[in-house]
Design a protein around this motif. Sequence first.
Motif: not given
Length: 160
Positions: A118-119, A122-123, A125-126, A155, A158-159
Amino acid sequence: MNEARAGRGEHTAAEPAAEAILSVREVSRITGLSGWTLRYYEKIGLIDPVARDGSSGHRAYTRADLARIESLAHLRAAGLGIEEMRALMAARGHSSETVALKIEMLAGHSEALEAEMRRLAARRRYLDNRVAYWRAVQAGDDVEAGRLEAEGERLGNRLS
């Protein structure tokens, strides 16, 4: 080999040569673990002491040794650390206690991998947003660049 040693998977050079079937190089080729790693795993007790060839003194692995080493190679590839592998290898057998420990440890590691995935997502997506932003800037698309800039800010916050 006496039964106490056989139960632990230990071998000596005095045992029948027919049991000793593979060299370090062969086990390394089969498992993908380097010779250095195989010797290290033996040194720290992840692998039981390996029989030695009577004439050369080189390690001579048996099929039982190979099976254990393949299990370790799989655990390593799954991302488990030395101490986790040590605990799993110490929990030999299929008693209810050892099976419960194995389930708990492997499920815990699976959950940790899920959180890491998940982390990483997210990275990614950023980073994908930043690439799209700079492409919009490069193309002179101020409206899209503005939208992507605002999205990138969300985004980025949220990291972890």
